[in-house]
Write an enzyme that holds these catalytic residues in place. Structure first.
Site, PDB file in Angstrom:
ATOM      1  N   SER A   2       0.394  -2.849   2.160  1.00 37.49           N
ATOM      2  CA  SER A   2       1.463  -3.028   1.185  1.00 37.49           C
ATOM      3  C   SER A   2       2.630  -2.160   1.640  1.00 37.49           C
ATOM      4  O   SER A   2       2.480  -0.946   1.778  1.00 37.49           O
ATOM      5  CB  SER A   2       0.967  -2.583  -0.190  1.00 37.49           C
ATOM      6  OG  SER A   2       2.010  -2.619  -1.132  1.00 37.49           O
ATOM      7  N   LYS A  48       2.033  -7.331   2.920  1.00 38.42           N
ATOM      8  CA  LYS A  48       2.597  -7.504   1.578  1.00 38.42           C
ATOM      9  C   LYS A  48       3.876  -6.690   1.494  1.00 38.42           C
ATOM     10  O   LYS A  48       3.914  -5.541   1.927  1.00 38.42           O
ATOM     11  CB  LYS A  48       1.575  -7.042   0.543  1.00 38.42           C
ATOM     12  CG  LYS A  48       2.106  -6.683  -0.836  1.00 38.42           C
ATOM     13  CD  LYS A  48       0.949  -6.496  -1.807  1.00 38.42           C
ATOM     14  CE  LYS A  48       1.221  -5.390  -2.805  1.00 38.42           C
ATOM     15  NZ  LYS A  48       0.063  -5.185  -3.715  1.00 38.42           N
ATOM     16  N   LYS A  71       7.050  -5.409  -1.069  1.00 41.38           N
ATOM     17  CA  LYS A  71       7.487  -5.259  -2.450  1.00 41.38           C
ATOM     18  C   LYS A  71       8.851  -5.929  -2.588  1.00 41.38           C
ATOM     19  O   LYS A  71       9.701  -5.818  -1.681  1.00 41.38           O
ATOM     20  CB  LYS A  71       7.609  -3.776  -2.800  1.00 41.38           C
ATOM     21  CG  LYS A  71       6.264  -3.061  -2.830  1.00 41.38           C
ATOM     22  CD  LYS A  71       5.424  -3.525  -4.011  1.00 41.38           C
ATOM     23  CE  LYS A  71       4.172  -2.671  -4.159  1.00 41.38           C
ATOM     24  NZ  LYS A  71       3.353  -3.096  -5.309  1.00 41.38           N
ATOM     25  N   ASP A  96       5.075  -8.757  -3.703  1.00 42.49           N
ATOM     26  CA  ASP A  96       4.630  -8.197  -4.981  1.00 42.49           C
ATOM     27  C   ASP A  96       5.846  -7.726  -5.764  1.00 42.49           C
ATOM     28  O   ASP A  96       6.586  -6.848  -5.317  1.00 42.49           O
ATOM     29  CB  ASP A  96       3.671  -7.015  -4.720  1.00 42.49           C
ATOM     30  CG  ASP A  96       3.063  -6.451  -6.001  1.00 42.49           C
ATOM     31  OD1 ASP A  96       3.414  -6.927  -7.104  1.00 42.49           O
ATOM     32  OD2 ASP A  96       2.230  -5.519  -5.896  1.00 42.49           O
ATOM     33  N   GLU A 105       2.725 -11.809  -6.136  1.00 37.87           N
ATOM     34  CA  GLU A 105       1.921 -10.996  -7.054  1.00 37.87           C
ATOM     35  C   GLU A 105       2.738 -10.556  -8.267  1.00 37.87           C
ATOM     36  O   GLU A 105       3.847 -10.039  -8.116  1.00 37.87           O
ATOM     37  CB  GLU A 105       1.410  -9.778  -6.261  1.00 37.87           C
ATOM     38  CG  GLU A 105       0.418  -8.905  -6.991  1.00 37.87           C
ATOM     39  CD  GLU A 105      -0.080  -7.762  -6.091  1.00 37.87           C
ATOM     40  OE1 GLU A 105       0.076  -7.837  -4.848  1.00 37.87           O
ATOM     41  OE2 GLU A 105      -0.621  -6.790  -6.641  1.00 37.87           O
ATOM     42  N   ASP A 122      -1.995  -9.119 -11.173  1.00 37.97           N
ATOM     43  CA  ASP A 122      -2.387  -7.715 -11.002  1.00 37.97           C
ATOM     44  C   ASP A 122      -2.341  -7.044 -12.384  1.00 37.97           C
ATOM     45  O   ASP A 122      -3.343  -7.032 -13.119  1.00 37.97           O
ATOM     46  CB  ASP A 122      -1.447  -7.049  -9.973  1.00 37.97           C
ATOM     47  CG  ASP A 122      -1.653  -5.547  -9.795  1.00 37.97           C
ATOM     48  OD1 ASP A 122      -2.476  -4.950 -10.516  1.00 37.97           O
ATOM     49  OD2 ASP A 122      -0.973  -4.931  -8.938  1.00 37.97           O
ATOM     50  N   LYS A 152      -8.195  -4.008  -9.282  1.00 35.05           N
ATOM     51  CA  LYS A 152      -8.069  -2.571  -9.047  1.00 35.05           C
ATOM     52  C   LYS A 152      -9.077  -1.867  -9.940  1.00 35.05           C
ATOM     53  O   LYS A 152      -9.090  -2.084 -11.153  1.00 35.05           O
ATOM     54  CB  LYS A 152      -6.657  -2.083  -9.378  1.00 35.05           C
ATOM     55  CG  LYS A 152      -5.604  -2.542  -8.381  1.00 35.05           C
ATOM     56  CD  LYS A 152      -4.250  -1.995  -8.741  1.00 35.05           C
ATOM     57  CE  LYS A 152      -3.205  -2.496  -7.752  1.00 35.05           C
ATOM     58  NZ  LYS A 152      -1.833  -2.249  -8.245  1.00 35.05           N
ATOM     59  N   GLY A 154      -4.632  -1.444  -4.302  1.00 35.18           N
ATOM     60  CA  GLY A 154      -4.629   0.004  -4.115  1.00 35.18           C
ATOM     61  C   GLY A 154      -3.620   0.667  -5.025  1.00 35.18           C
ATOM     62  O   GLY A 154      -2.720   0.016  -5.559  1.00 35.18           O
TER      63      GLY A 154
HETATM   64  O1  OSB Z   1       1.194  -3.217  -7.500  1.00 40.98           O
HETATM   65  O2  OSB Z   1      -0.233  -3.135  -5.956  1.00 40.98           O
HETATM   66  C1  OSB Z   1       0.618  -2.572  -6.638  1.00 40.98           C
HETATM   67  C2  OSB Z   1       1.118   1.015  -5.401  1.00 40.98           C
HETATM   68  C3  OSB Z   1       1.375   1.659  -6.594  1.00 40.98           C
HETATM   69  C4  OSB Z   1       1.413   0.924  -7.755  1.00 40.98           C
HETATM   70  C5  OSB Z   1       1.189  -0.450  -7.731  1.00 40.98           C
HETATM   71  C6  OSB Z   1       0.920  -1.102  -6.553  1.00 40.98           C
HETATM   72  C7  OSB Z   1       0.918  -0.347  -5.361  1.00 40.98           C
HETATM   73  C8  OSB Z   1       0.731  -0.938  -4.048  1.00 40.98           C
HETATM   74  C9  OSB Z   1       0.236  -0.025  -2.962  1.00 40.98           C
HETATM   75  O3  OSB Z   1       1.039  -2.063  -3.748  1.00 40.98           O
HETATM   76  C10 OSB Z   1      -1.151  -0.282  -2.567  1.00 40.98           C
HETATM   77  C11 OSB Z   1      -1.643   0.817  -1.660  1.00 40.98           C
HETATM   78  O4  OSB Z   1      -1.235   0.821  -0.508  1.00 40.98           O
HETATM   79  O5  OSB Z   1      -2.418   1.679  -2.120  1.00 40.98           O
HETATM   80 MG    MG Z   2       0.582  -5.224  -7.442  1.00 41.24          MG
END
Ligand code: OSB
Ligand code: MG
Length: 372
Positions: free
Chosen positions: A136, A162, A164, A189, A214, A239, A263, A291
């Site tokens: 991510s 992925k 953001k 995401d 996402e 999510d 998660k 994560g």
């Molecule tokens: O939405 O998946 C998410 C990190 C913090 C809060 C929300 C998210 C995330 C990530 C990072 O996408 C995932 C990771 O690398 O741990």
């Molecule tokens: Mg997410």
């Protein structure tokens, strides 16, 4: 299991690179580590709440109080028959799944150690010896910087990327990334940054062959996601809005998405994660493990979770070094050249705690014991 003590430790750990989502930029994590002690053994868990109540309603300071004042004391009421009972024992607490889940996961780790099992076996996993990994990547200061990051992750072998997105960092950015990486499995995401009224803009993303988008809409919405999914070719992955197995049943019934990110913290631990996994599996909905910028303990728990059979898609669980100069476990989590993480067969979560380093990054500590 008679739990004698629950030790909470708050860690302060700077990230090697800031991580930016549609809701905030994080430079440093304040993670709560949970240790449950029984008969000379310790089980370990991590509370995955962020530093602010922006991803969901939880944040470190509140999670600490909930864990200390409400979750930990429930473990002392009577001897535990099974780690699977912890979810029900704390079920009277509304919300705060991450605080509940961090403690619950520590009890699973303890139970695995008592039984001499690796955690993946204790939870009923083990469908694979290596879990497939994606990464991510947060919002960057420039597209050039994002391209550089993606190149690095692909060179390391990661199986999907992925990105953001947020309003102003979406269609144009994804178009440039797709041009530069025509064949790479890509996804986006949004962390709830859009509204149903943005359907037109989100539809433009259909042109880029993303494997999924996402949580585009509100953190607590299922119904608008169903309306949006009907208009999009790109599969929606849910999510934030899936906090229980029941939410997944409702989302599936309404066709609000085609994929679910599970998660451990968001759903309150392994018990609920497994039920959610099973609901999705029966409905033919693939899942993957998300994560929360975890340190080593939470990362190792995610690896165990991702060995359940329906975790067929690469998740957001990746190498420790992407986050930390030094992790709190040894060895640190590493990936293979195939972009996978190999599971380990030691009892419990499979890695050793680096106690010296854990002490070094601990900024507060409390031991909760039975009232007498
Ligand atoms: O939405 O998946 C998410 C990190 C913090 C809060 C929300 C998210 C995330 C990530 C990072 O996408 C995932 C990771 O690398 O741990
Ligand atoms: Mg997410």
């Amino acid at each position: 299991m008679k739990i004698e003590r629950v030790v909470l430790r708050q860690l302060r750990m700077p990230l090697v690179h800031f991580f930016e989502t549609s809701f905030s930029r994080t430079y440093e994590r304040n993670i709560i580590v949970v240790e449950v002690v029984s008969e000379g053994l310790s089980g370990w868990g991590e509370i995955t709440a962020g530093e602010h109540p922006f991803y969901n309603e939880e944040w470190t300071a509140a999670a600490w109080l909930i864990a200390q004042d409400y979750v930990a004391p429930t473990l002392f009421v009577r001897a535990l028959r099974d780690a699977g009972d912890v979810n029900g024992l704390t079920g009277h607490i509304r919300g705060h799944n991450m605080a509940r889940g961090g403690v619950e996961a520590a009890v699973w780790d303890l139970q695995a150690r008592r039984n001499g099992n690796p955690l993946w076996k204790e939870i009923g996993g083990g469908a694979r010896r290596e879990i497939p990994c994606g990464v991510s990547i947060g919002i960057q200061d420039s597209v050039a910087q994002l391209i550089g990051k993606i190149e690095g992750e692909l060179a390391a072998g990661y199986q999907r990327i992925k990105m953001k997105i947020k309003p102003g960092w979406d269609v144009d950015v994804i178009r440039q990334i797709r041009e530069r990486f025509p064949d790479t499995p890509l996804m986006a995401d949004a962390n709830s940054a859009y509204r149903l009224a943005d359907a037109g803009l989100l539809k433009e993303l259909d042109a880029f062959g993303l494997t999924m988008i996402e949580q585009p809409l509100a953190h607590d919405d299922i119904i608008d996601h169903a309306e949006l999914q009907a208009q999009l070719e790109t599969p929606i992955c849910l999510d934030e809005c899936i906090r229980t197995a029941h939410h997944a049943e409702q989302a599936i019934r309404l066709k609000a998405g085609r994929i679910v990110n599970i998660k451990l913290g968001r759903v309150g631990g392994f018990g609920e994660a497994k039920r959610l996994h099973d609901v999705c599996e029966s409905a033919g909905i693939p899942v993957w493990c998300g994560g929360m910028l975890e340190a080593g303990i939470g990362r190792a728990h995610n690896i165990a979770l991702a060995t359940l059979p329906n975790f067929t898609l690469p998740g957001d669980v990746s190498a420790s070094k992407r986050y930390w100069k030094r992790d709190i476990i040894v060895p640190e989590v590493e990936t293979t050249a195939r972009g996978t993480i190999a599971i380990r067969d030691e009892p419990g979560f499979g890695y050793e705690i680096d106690h010296d380093f854990l002490r070094h990054v601990t900024v507060r500590e409390v031991a909760v014991t039975p009232k007498r």
